[in-house]
Design a protein around this motif. Structure first.
Motif, PDB file in Angstrom:
ATOM      1  N   LEU A   1       0.815  -1.211   0.000  1.00  0.00           N
ATOM      2  CA  LEU A   1       0.000   0.000   0.000  1.00  0.00           C
ATOM      3  C   LEU A   1       0.850   1.263   0.000  1.00  0.00           C
ATOM      4  CD1 LEU A   1      -2.889  -1.091   2.379  1.00  0.00           C
ATOM      5  CD2 LEU A   1      -2.874  -1.011  -0.119  1.00  0.00           C
ATOM      6  N   ASP A   2       2.140   1.141   0.291  1.00  0.00           N
ATOM      7  CA  ASP A   2       3.044   2.286   0.256  1.00  0.00           C
ATOM      8  C   ASP A   2       3.516   2.617  -1.166  1.00  0.00           C
ATOM      9  OD1 ASP A   2       2.992   2.745   2.997  1.00  0.00           O
ATOM     10  OD2 ASP A   2       4.610   1.323   3.367  1.00  0.00           O
ATOM     11  N   GLU A   3       3.256   1.751  -2.114  1.00  0.00           N
ATOM     12  CA  GLU A   3       3.699   1.966  -3.494  1.00  0.00           C
ATOM     13  C   GLU A   3       2.672   2.815  -4.244  1.00  0.00           C
ATOM     14  OE1 GLU A   3       6.017  -1.500  -5.221  1.00  0.00           O
ATOM     15  OE2 GLU A   3       4.749  -2.488  -3.728  1.00  0.00           O
ATOM     16  N   HIS A   4       2.632   4.086  -3.889  1.00  0.00           N
ATOM     17  CA  HIS A   4       1.609   5.030  -4.342  1.00  0.00           C
ATOM     18  C   HIS A   4       1.459   5.074  -5.868  1.00  0.00           C
ATOM     19  CE1 HIS A   4      -1.050   8.419  -3.614  1.00  0.00           C
ATOM     20  NE2 HIS A   4      -0.379   9.140  -4.507  1.00  0.00           N
ATOM     21  N   GLU A   5       2.532   5.269  -6.587  1.00  0.00           N
ATOM     22  CA  GLU A   5       2.464   5.400  -8.051  1.00  0.00           C
ATOM     23  C   GLU A   5       1.988   4.104  -8.711  1.00  0.00           C
ATOM     24  OE1 GLU A   5       2.680   8.230  -9.736  1.00  0.00           O
ATOM     25  OE2 GLU A   5       2.973   9.205  -7.805  1.00  0.00           O
ATOM     26  N   LYS A   6       2.415   2.982  -8.195  1.00  0.00           N
ATOM     27  CA  LYS A   6       1.998   1.686  -8.738  1.00  0.00           C
ATOM     28  C   LYS A   6       0.490   1.490  -8.545  1.00  0.00           C
ATOM     29  CE  LYS A   6       3.609  -3.075  -8.667  1.00  0.00           C
ATOM     30  NZ  LYS A   6       4.527  -4.007  -8.004  1.00  0.00           N
ATOM     31  N   ILE A   7       0.003   1.851  -7.375  1.00  0.00           N
ATOM     32  CA  ILE A   7      -1.424   1.713  -7.093  1.00  0.00           C
ATOM     33  C   ILE A   7      -2.231   2.646  -7.985  1.00  0.00           C
ATOM     34  CG2 ILE A   7      -3.197   2.106  -5.333  1.00  0.00           C
ATOM     35  CD1 ILE A   7      -1.192   0.959  -3.298  1.00  0.00           C
ATOM     36  N   ILE A   8      -1.762   3.869  -8.174  1.00  0.00           N
ATOM     37  CA  ILE A   8      -2.463   4.818  -9.040  1.00  0.00           C
ATOM     38  C   ILE A   8      -2.575   4.266 -10.458  1.00  0.00           C
ATOM     39  CG2 ILE A   8      -2.300   7.084 -10.165  1.00  0.00           C
ATOM     40  CD1 ILE A   8      -1.050   8.102  -7.510  1.00  0.00           C
ATOM     41  N   SER A   9      -1.511   3.679 -10.974  1.00  0.00           N
ATOM     42  CA  SER A   9      -1.552   3.160 -12.346  1.00  0.00           C
ATOM     43  C   SER A   9      -2.577   2.040 -12.493  1.00  0.00           C
ATOM     44  CB  SER A   9      -0.169   2.694 -12.799  1.00  0.00           C
ATOM     45  OG  SER A   9       0.241   1.548 -12.112  1.00  0.00           O
ATOM     46  N   ILE A  10      -2.723   1.195 -11.489  1.00  0.00           N
ATOM     47  CA  ILE A  10      -3.732   0.126 -11.529  1.00  0.00           C
ATOM     48  C   ILE A  10      -5.133   0.721 -11.376  1.00  0.00           C
ATOM     49  CG2 ILE A  10      -4.588  -1.958 -10.369  1.00  0.00           C
ATOM     50  CD1 ILE A  10      -1.985  -2.408 -11.923  1.00  0.00           C
ATOM     51  N   LEU A  11      -5.280   1.700 -10.466  1.00  0.00           N
ATOM     52  CA  LEU A  11      -6.590   2.328 -10.259  1.00  0.00           C
ATOM     53  C   LEU A  11      -7.130   2.950 -11.535  1.00  0.00           C
ATOM     54  CD1 LEU A  11      -6.028   4.010  -6.787  1.00  0.00           C
ATOM     55  CD2 LEU A  11      -7.663   2.184  -7.305  1.00  0.00           C
ATOM     56  N   LYS A  12      -6.255   3.457 -12.381  1.00  0.00           N
ATOM     57  CA  LYS A  12      -6.688   4.088 -13.632  1.00  0.00           C
ATOM     58  C   LYS A  12      -7.302   3.085 -14.608  1.00  0.00           C
ATOM     59  CE  LYS A  12      -3.714   8.104 -13.404  1.00  0.00           C
ATOM     60  NZ  LYS A  12      -2.652   8.900 -14.022  1.00  0.00           N
ATOM     61  N   GLU A  13      -7.128   1.798 -14.334  1.00  0.00           N
ATOM     62  CA  GLU A  13      -7.664   0.757 -15.205  1.00  0.00           C
ATOM     63  C   GLU A  13      -9.004   0.190 -14.734  1.00  0.00           C
ATOM     64  OE1 GLU A  13      -4.900  -2.291 -16.510  1.00  0.00           O
ATOM     65  OE2 GLU A  13      -3.230  -1.068 -15.781  1.00  0.00           O
ATOM     66  N   VAL A  14      -9.469   0.595 -13.552  1.00  0.00           N
ATOM     67  CA  VAL A  14     -10.685  -0.007 -12.987  1.00  0.00           C
ATOM     68  C   VAL A  14     -11.755   1.047 -12.730  1.00  0.00           C
ATOM     69  CG1 VAL A  14      -9.339  -1.860 -11.917  1.00  0.00           C
ATOM     70  CG2 VAL A  14      -9.925   0.153 -10.569  1.00  0.00           C
ATOM     71  N   GLY A  15     -12.953   0.569 -12.430  1.00  0.00           N
ATOM     72  CA  GLY A  15     -14.059   1.468 -12.134  1.00  0.00           C
ATOM     73  C   GLY A  15     -14.601   1.330 -10.724  1.00  0.00           C
ATOM     74  N   VAL A  16     -14.261   0.220 -10.066  1.00  0.00           N
ATOM     75  CA  VAL A  16     -14.760  -0.050  -8.713  1.00  0.00           C
ATOM     76  C   VAL A  16     -13.599  -0.537  -7.862  1.00  0.00           C
ATOM     77  CG1 VAL A  16     -16.312  -1.496  -7.325  1.00  0.00           C
ATOM     78  CG2 VAL A  16     -17.059  -0.668  -9.558  1.00  0.00           C
ATOM     79  N   VAL A  17     -13.556  -0.072  -6.613  1.00  0.00           N
ATOM     80  CA  VAL A  17     -12.523  -0.498  -5.667  1.00  0.00           C
ATOM     81  C   VAL A  17     -13.203  -1.067  -4.432  1.00  0.00           C
ATOM     82  CG1 VAL A  17     -10.607   0.231  -4.205  1.00  0.00           C
ATOM     83  CG2 VAL A  17     -10.894   1.239  -6.466  1.00  0.00           C
ATOM     84  N   ILE A  18     -12.738  -2.231  -4.016  1.00  0.00           N
ATOM     85  CA  ILE A  18     -13.219  -2.865  -2.788  1.00  0.00           C
ATOM     86  C   ILE A  18     -11.997  -3.114  -1.915  1.00  0.00           C
ATOM     87  CG2 ILE A  18     -14.300  -4.919  -1.772  1.00  0.00           C
ATOM     88  CD1 ILE A  18     -15.797  -5.247  -4.470  1.00  0.00           C
ATOM     89  N   SER A  19     -12.089  -2.744  -0.651  1.00  0.00           N
ATOM     90  CA  SER A  19     -10.996  -2.999   0.270  1.00  0.00           C
ATOM     91  C   SER A  19     -11.433  -3.999   1.323  1.00  0.00           C
ATOM     92  CB  SER A  19     -10.535  -1.709   0.951  1.00  0.00           C
ATOM     93  OG  SER A  19      -9.523  -2.008   1.896  1.00  0.00           O
TER      94      SER A  19
END
Length: 98
Positions: free
Chosen positions: A55-73
């Motif tokens: 979860l500390d890999e901010h840029e990596k997470i942002i790049s994946i988030l740009k590919e999805v429409g829904v996030v579940i934690s």
């Protein structure tokens, strides 16, 4: 295109944990293109895209988030405050409504 999956792509944080594996299975069973953030080995689910990342890999997470429409934690309770990192990344990605 006919037959193209028009359901939103779903990213599940903690998708390999106790609750997350059930969420992932339900998402795939419902026909969603499902992405799993994994720390450990994922359950054997077809139609999932896995990415290894903290979860500390901010840029990596942002790049994946740009590919999805829904996030579940479904992150575990000890990581509860780490969910703020997910929310921050969602805000930066800009494509997911909060």
């Amino acid at each position: 295109m006919e037959g193209e999956n028009t359901k939103p792509k779903i990213l599940i944080f903690g998708g390999t944990g106790y609750l997350g594996k059930y969420m992932a299975k339900a998402s795939v069973s419902s026909g969603h293109n499902t992405f799993l953030q994994k720390i450990q080995e994922p359950p054997s689910l077809k139609s999932t895209r896995n990415f290894r990342g903290e979860l500390d890999e901010h840029e990596k997470i942002i790049s994946i988030l740009k590919e999805v429409g829904v996030v579940i934690s479904t992150v575990a309770y000890p990581q509860l405050l780490d969910q703020l990192k997910i929310v921050d990344a969602i805000k930066v990605a800009g494509n997911i409504k909060i």
